[in-house]
Motif scaffolding. Structure first.
Motif, short mmCIF file in Angstrom:
data_model
loop_
_atom_site.label_atom_id
_atom_site.label_comp_id
_atom_site.label_asym_id
_atom_site.label_seq_id
_atom_site.Cartn_x
_atom_site.Cartn_y
_atom_site.Cartn_z
N ARG A 179 1.60 5.54 -7.73
CA ARG A 179 0.51 6.28 -8.34
C ARG A 179 1.01 7.60 -8.93
O ARG A 179 0.64 7.99 -10.03
CB ARG A 179 -0.59 6.53 -7.31
CG ARG A 179 -1.84 7.19 -7.93
CD ARG A 179 -2.93 7.41 -6.89
NE ARG A 179 -3.42 6.15 -6.37
CZ ARG A 179 -3.20 5.71 -5.15
NH1 ARG A 179 -2.51 6.46 -4.29
NH2 ARG A 179 -3.69 4.55 -4.74
N THR A 180 1.87 8.26 -8.16
CA THR A 180 2.42 9.52 -8.65
C THR A 180 3.26 9.30 -9.90
O THR A 180 3.14 10.03 -10.89
CB THR A 180 3.28 10.16 -7.54
OG1 THR A 180 2.48 10.35 -6.38
CG2 THR A 180 3.82 11.51 -8.00
N ALA A 219 0.83 -1.20 0.00
CA ALA A 219 0.00 0.00 0.00
C ALA A 219 0.86 1.26 0.00
O ALA A 219 0.56 2.25 -0.68
CB ALA A 219 -0.93 -0.01 1.21
N GLN A 220 1.95 1.20 0.76
CA GLN A 220 2.86 2.34 0.77
C GLN A 220 3.53 2.52 -0.59
O GLN A 220 3.67 3.64 -1.09
CB GLN A 220 3.91 2.13 1.87
CG GLN A 220 3.33 2.11 3.29
CD GLN A 220 4.35 1.75 4.32
OE1 GLN A 220 5.49 1.39 3.99
NE2 GLN A 220 3.97 1.84 5.61
N GLN A 221 3.93 1.40 -1.17
CA GLN A 221 4.56 1.49 -2.49
C GLN A 221 3.56 1.96 -3.55
O GLN A 221 3.92 2.65 -4.50
CB GLN A 221 5.14 0.13 -2.89
CG GLN A 221 6.32 -0.31 -2.03
CD GLN A 221 6.86 -1.65 -2.47
OE1 GLN A 221 6.37 -2.25 -3.41
NE2 GLN A 221 7.88 -2.13 -1.74
N GLN A 222 2.29 1.57 -3.37
CA GLN A 222 1.27 1.96 -4.34
C GLN A 222 1.09 3.47 -4.40
O GLN A 222 0.89 4.04 -5.47
CB GLN A 222 -0.05 1.28 -3.99
CG GLN A 222 -1.14 1.49 -5.03
CD GLN A 222 -2.40 0.73 -4.69
OE1 GLN A 222 -2.50 0.13 -3.63
NE2 GLN A 222 -3.36 0.74 -5.60
N ASN A 223 1.16 4.10 -3.24
CA ASN A 223 1.05 5.56 -3.23
C ASN A 223 2.18 6.21 -4.00
O ASN A 223 1.98 7.18 -4.74
CB ASN A 223 1.03 6.05 -1.78
CG ASN A 223 -0.23 5.63 -1.05
OD1 ASN A 223 -1.29 5.48 -1.68
ND2 ASN A 223 -0.13 5.43 0.26
N ARG A 224 3.37 5.63 -3.83
CA ARG A 224 4.51 6.20 -4.57
C ARG A 224 4.39 5.92 -6.07
O ARG A 224 4.73 6.75 -6.90
CB ARG A 224 5.81 5.61 -4.02
CG ARG A 224 6.13 6.06 -2.61
CD ARG A 224 7.56 5.71 -2.23
NE ARG A 224 7.77 4.27 -2.17
CZ ARG A 224 7.61 3.53 -1.08
NH1 ARG A 224 7.22 4.11 0.07
NH2 ARG A 224 7.84 2.24 -1.09
N GLU A 277 1.03 8.57 -12.96
CA GLU A 277 0.41 9.74 -13.59
C GLU A 277 1.38 10.42 -14.53
O GLU A 277 1.00 10.87 -15.63
CB GLU A 277 -0.07 10.70 -12.50
CG GLU A 277 -1.24 10.15 -11.68
CD GLU A 277 -1.60 11.05 -10.53
OE1 GLU A 277 -0.86 12.06 -10.33
OE2 GLU A 277 -2.59 10.78 -9.83
#
Length: 465
Positions: A230-231, A223-228, A234
């Motif tokens: 996602r940016t 989940a933490q890696q997913q946030n990174r 984009e």
């Protein structure tokens, strides 16, 4: 104190990780062992089921053998008592089944020494019983009823039946004992199989729990890696949109260029065909102005060959890769052109058997010339006297074999002519060598006529070859 505490925390964490890994490894090992044991048990159960089925079949065949003897004896006694020949039908059927049932039983026990010894020892008694029954029926049929009944009332037949029954009961009894023993083993194996399955389930539960705990920790990290990500995603999507627009533009340009190239190739083939048609017309004009038969024959042959090449270029339709074509479709068009150019006084039909085959476009025209030469030779020599007939064209490549072209006719053939020695045959021979083929094969056709086969080993090979 602070140093000791700070060092003890990583040590405890390391021990917990080691214990967890050992537990996972032990659970996985137990699962594998349980699965292997289950597979072994299943195979053992299958083998035992096969043995049980065989025992049941041996028992059934032994009973069938006994019934066949009893039925035969019943038919015999019914005939001897009533002299009604209707009893001979069940007797004959039972005697016929006797040998068949015995052979079936013998095949089943061929690998069981004790049973085999019993059944093979039964042969003299069975033969004696059949002989005794046949003898009584023979005496009764001959009108010697007293002798037949006397033989029937003797103890010979009774003793034979007793021995036969005893042996067959022994066979059935041994198989019954085997069934009891195998059923006991089946029950034990069933319990053992249940135990191994329960063990596998327990190990699988432990393993699933360990993996679930580990998965939960990984989910948090993911989940933490997913946030990174996602940016970063984009930013990449914006870049991809830009590159996609560029690629679409380049693709449209490439498709337009490809369509233009395809049009140019088709136009070139038609132009070549039209130019050759013009040459053919010029040869036709020269042919009309010539008075020498030798010159006229040479010009006519040249005109036909130029027309064949022109037809090949006009009929050539390229595939999607602009480098190949379907040989069957191409040859169909070429043969149709030859049929259309045939003189009105030639009552000859064409029968085509063409196997679809993708070949290089550069070889298609050459193949069309070979077909044209062979068909023209057939029309010239096989039907020179105006007779009607058929020309058979076969183009095929057997599975794993070599592509071949065969032209046959049912006319007079080329005997006495130079059909395989003239210029046309020389052209076919030279062109066949381009495809790695041997000399064209000329032979007499069954039923009259001539057949010519040209083998083309390298026809359907890729251009790189």
């Amino acid at each position: 104190m602070l140093d000791v505490s700070s060092q003890s925390v990583p040590a405890a964490t390391s021990r917990r990780g080691l214990v967890r890994r050992v537990a996972i490894l032990a659970s996985l090992t137990l699962v594998l062992v349980a699965v292997a044991a289950s597979l072994y048990m299943v195979r053992t159960v299958d083998s035992q089921l096969a043995d049980i089925a065989k025992s049941y079949e041996i028992r059934r065949q032994a009973r069938e053998l006994m019934l066949a003897v009893v039925d035969a004896e019943t038919g015999q006694r019914g005939y001897l008592i009533t002299r009604d020949e209707a009893y001979l039908e069940p007797y004959n059927i039972a005697v016929g089944n006797l040998s068949q049932t015995y052979q079936s039983l013998l095949a089943l026990i061929n690998d069981i020494p004790t049973q085999l010894e019993r059944i093979e020892g039964l042969v003299p008694d069975l033969d004696a019983k059949r002989a005794e029954m046949a003898r009584t029926i023979e005496l009764m049929s001959a009108g010697e009823g007293v002798a037949a009944l006397s033989l029937l009332r003797s103890d010979t037949g009774l003793e034979l039946m007793g021995r036969i029954r005893t042996v067959l009961r022994q066979v059935v009894g041994e198989e019954d004992e085997k069934l009891i023993e195998r059923n006991g083993r089946m029950e034990f194996n069933r319990k053992l199989l249940i135990a191994t399955i329960l063990a596998a389930l327990g190990a699988a539960a432990i393993l699933a729990y360990a993996l679930l705990s580990r998965t939960q920790r990984k989910v948090v990290a993911l989940a933490q890696q997913q946030n990174r990500l996602r940016t970063a995603n984009e930013e990449l999507e914006a870049h991809v949109r830009e590159r996609t627009a560029e690629v679409e533009e380049a693709r449209g340009h490439a498709e337009r260029e490809r369509a233009r190239l395809e049009t140019l190739l088709q136009d070139t083939n038609h132009r070549i065909g039209n130019s050759l048609a013009t040459v053919s017309s010029l040869l036709g004009l020269q042919l009309a102005r010539s008075s020498s038969d030798e010159v006229r024959n040479a010009l006519e042959a040249a005109q036909l060959r130029v027309q064949a090449i022109a037809s090949g270029h006009r009929r050539l339709r390229l595939g999607a890769d602009l480098e190949t074509t379907d040989a069957a479709e191409f040859l169909t068009d070429v043969i149709d052109d030859l049929a259309a150019q045939m003189p009105p006084n030639k009552a000859v039909t064409f029968e085509k058997h063409l196997q679809p085959m993708i070949i290089p476009a550069r070889d298609a025209t050459t193949l069309g010339i070979v077909v044209s030469e062979l068909v023209t030779n057939a029309l010239k020599h096989a039907f020179s006297d105006g007779r009607a007939g058929t020309v058979f064209i076969r183009f095929e490549r057997p599975e794993g074999g070599v592509a071949s072209l065969t032209v046959e006719d049912n006319g007079s053939g080329i005997a006495g002519h130079d059909g395989h020695e003239g210029l046309g045959a020389l052209i076919v021979k030279q062109l066949a060598r381009q495809f790695g083929g041997a000399e064209p094969e000329y032979r007499s056709r069954e039923g009259g006529g001539t057949a010519v086969t040209v083998r083309l080993p390298r026809l359907d090979m890729p251009p790189a070859a």
